[in-house]
Design an enzyme around this catalytic site. Structure first.
Site, PDB file in Angstrom:
ATOM      1  N   VAL A  38       0.862  -1.192   0.000  1.00 30.50           N
ATOM      2  CA  VAL A  38       0.000   0.000   0.000  1.00 30.50           C
ATOM      3  C   VAL A  38       0.896   1.239   0.000  1.00 30.50           C
ATOM      4  O   VAL A  38       1.782   1.369   0.851  1.00 30.50           O
ATOM      5  CB  VAL A  38      -0.909   0.000   1.255  1.00 30.50           C
ATOM      6  CG1 VAL A  38      -1.705   1.307   1.337  1.00 30.50           C
ATOM      7  CG2 VAL A  38      -1.851  -1.200   1.224  1.00 30.50           C
ATOM      8  N   ASP A  39       0.689   2.146  -0.961  1.00 26.48           N
ATOM      9  CA  ASP A  39       1.540   3.342  -0.996  1.00 26.48           C
ATOM     10  C   ASP A  39       1.069   4.351   0.064  1.00 26.48           C
ATOM     11  O   ASP A  39      -0.005   4.213   0.649  1.00 26.48           O
ATOM     12  CB  ASP A  39       1.582   3.954  -2.405  1.00 26.48           C
ATOM     13  CG  ASP A  39       0.242   4.470  -2.869  1.00 26.48           C
ATOM     14  OD1 ASP A  39      -0.385   5.263  -2.138  1.00 26.48           O
ATOM     15  OD2 ASP A  39      -0.198   4.093  -3.979  1.00 26.48           O
ATOM     16  N   SER A  40       1.899   5.374   0.293  1.00 25.55           N
ATOM     17  CA  SER A  40       1.663   6.255   1.442  1.00 25.55           C
ATOM     18  C   SER A  40       0.352   7.031   1.315  1.00 25.55           C
ATOM     19  O   SER A  40      -0.361   7.222   2.302  1.00 25.55           O
ATOM     20  CB  SER A  40       2.834   7.218   1.613  1.00 25.55           C
ATOM     21  OG  SER A  40       2.974   8.028   0.456  1.00 25.55           O
ATOM     22  N   SER A  42      -2.343   6.080  -0.421  1.00 26.09           N
ATOM     23  CA  SER A  42      -3.452   5.135  -0.245  1.00 26.09           C
ATOM     24  C   SER A  42      -3.644   4.818   1.231  1.00 26.09           C
ATOM     25  O   SER A  42      -4.778   4.619   1.693  1.00 26.09           O
ATOM     26  CB  SER A  42      -3.179   3.843  -1.018  1.00 26.09           C
ATOM     27  OG  SER A  42      -3.141   4.094  -2.410  1.00 26.09           O
TER      28      SER A  42
END
Lengths: 81, 419
Positions: A38-40, A42
């Site tokens: 999960v990117d920051s 998101s």
């Protein structure tokens, strides 16, 4: 009062909606960034979706410490019960 | 290094079709893309018509990726991927393009307006904690170009010309410069716009710029017609793959046409009104012809900017004649916005695709709704699909924008690989 299982199931739905991760992969021991990728940004969406769903407040200084799905579920459990 | 730049791919998603082939087939047939706006918000606006993209781009993009993109970016990505695939490229590591020799130039007139206003609505209604963390990367004007650049792994620079309704043409002109200067072998270039939202419809309406022919949407966009009353707001995207001739030949690419030259000027006259003498427009056409190494008599076709506003259309007819002189008599003009509406920052790119295909297929798409032409226009306007002659062909695509931007592009059918 929501049980751990109910909160986990709801988190699974949120993570799926935001990041496309299959619900069954969202388990308590999984790291949002290392395991679920999960990117920051998101992650921020996941936090505020959880806030809205459970009617809790997760301040930025707290959300930084929520490394795993289990951390988030435990925080929400404490905040709601 | 060759200075010749060819087109090896093109894509479009427009009010006439979800891809370039469908759009082209429909524009040659003469298909009105303007319809009534079936939204509650439109009910009390003076203009209740627009030309919406017929295929929702979000349905063609992975759901999670799509929610990180404004509609304008979604449209741009769909058109870019179509162009990219047509050029014979894929999304894996095996592409015959060196990423350090691949650039992107995709313009937009306005940017991520749905995101900007939608998130402001959210902030007012629900507070700052509900504002999406993706708001800025969604709304910024360079988002379509940057998204395409990330997807294609372009490393030779990403550019976003913003020059209102000339943005698409300016992006393509910039791509020409980049390849000629040797800074890239391949540039993915075009325009994207998706701003059919109550605010622009109201705001363009306040400028008296939009047609109010609400009871006859299909007849509302009518360039050069005496009864025109403004442009129709459209949305969509179009993208070309531009490539140095050497690079294209080296990989055996299909060549659809040549981008032979560009002319860029500015009016220095008024923010929104075109110079009634059309000096800047005329000079842009003259410069494009010269830059292409052509003579006015080589130009057989002009895809005019022709938006259907009272002020612009007649001036453009005169300014092209001032540039081409008597050779104007041998030119077949068209105003395809009669069908597509006005795609603002994507208009020039879409009309570049039309110009390219007109030369390649030797057919000029019609200007619809031209029932009572302005007196004394002095130009030959296609009102049905018209055949272009055999042999070498060159055409001009004009785009002009608020701010006084004038960009003319010259395309030819040189180097075309027979289909």
């Amino acid at each position: 009062m929501a049980t751990t299982e109910q909160i986990l199931a709801a988190m699974g739905e949120i993570v799926n909606e935001v990041a496309g991760i299959p619900v069954e992969d969202v388990k308590l021991d999984k790291s949002f960034t290392d395991d679920l990728d999960v990117d920051s940004l998101s992650m921020v969406e996941i936090i505020y979706a959880a806030e809205e769903q459970f009617g809790v407040s997760i301040p930025d200084e707290e959300s930084k410490n929520l490394k795993t799905v289990g951390d988030a579920v435990a925080y929400i459990e404490r905040a709601t019960n | 290094m060759s200075s010749t730049v060819v087109v090896t791919g093109f894509g479009a998603t427009t009010p006439l079709g979800g891809d370039a082939a469908t759009t082209w087939a429909n524009v040659v047939k003469g298909t009105p893309g303007v319809h009534a706006l079936a939204y509650d918000w439109a009910a009390d606006l003076p203009t209740r018509i627009a030309a919406e993209a017929v295929v929702d781009p979000a349905t063609l993009i992975d759901r999670v990726e799509a929610r990180k993109m404004d509609r304008s970016t979604q449209l741009g990505l769909v058109a870019a991927l179509e162009a990219w695939r047509l050029a014979g490229f894929g999304l894996d590591e095996e592409n015959p393009v060196d990423p350090t020799r691949l650039a992107v130039s995709i313009g937009t007139g306005i940017g991520g307006l749905h995101t900007l206003i939608g998130q402001w609505d959210t902030q007012r209604e629900k507070g700052h904690r509900r504002v999406s963390p993706f708001t800025i990367p969604k709304l910024m004007a360079n988002a379509p170009a940057a998204t395409v650049g990330l997807k294609l792994r372009a490393r030779a620079g990403i550019h976003t010309p913003v020059s209102a309704c000339a943005s698409g043409n300016e992006a393509i002109a910039q791509a020409l410069d980049i390849i000629r200067a040797g800074r890239a072998d391949v540039v993915v270039a075009g325009g994207a716009e998706g701003v059919i939202h109550p605010l622009p419809v109201a705001a363009f309406g306040q400028m008296q710029a939009l047609s109010r022919r609400n009871d006859e949407p299909e007849r509302a966009s009518r360039p050069w017609d005496k009864n025109r009353d403004g442009f129709v707001l459209g949305e969509g995207a179009a993208v070309l793959v531009l490539e140095s001739l050497e690079h294209a030949l080296g990989r055996g690419a299909t060549i659809y046409g040549t981008l032979a030259g560009a002319g860029i000027t500015s009016d220095a006259y008024d923010m929104v009104a075109p110079d009634p003498e059309g000096r800047g427009q005329s000079e842009a056409v003259r410069l494009a012809v010269r830059d292409a190494g052509l003579q006015p008599s080589d130009i057989k076709h002009v895809n005019a900017h022709a938006t259907s506003t009272p002020a612009g259309d007649v001036t453009e007819a005169q300014s092209v004649r001032a540039a081409l002189g008597d050779a104007t008599d041998g030119v077949i003009f068209t105003g395809t916005k009669s069908q597509t509406g006005h795609l603002l920052g994507a208009a020039g790119a879409m009309e570049s695709v039309f110009t390219l295909l007109a030369l390649r297929n030797r057919v000029v798409p019609p200007t619809i709704n031209l029932e009572d032409p302005e007196d004394g226009l002095g130009i030959d306007i296609a009102t049905t699909a018209r055949e272009l002659p055999a042999g070498d062909l060159a055409g001009i695509n004009n785009s002009f924008g608020f701010g006084g931007h004038n960009v003319a592009l010259a395309f030819t059918n040189a180097n075309v690989t027979e289909a």
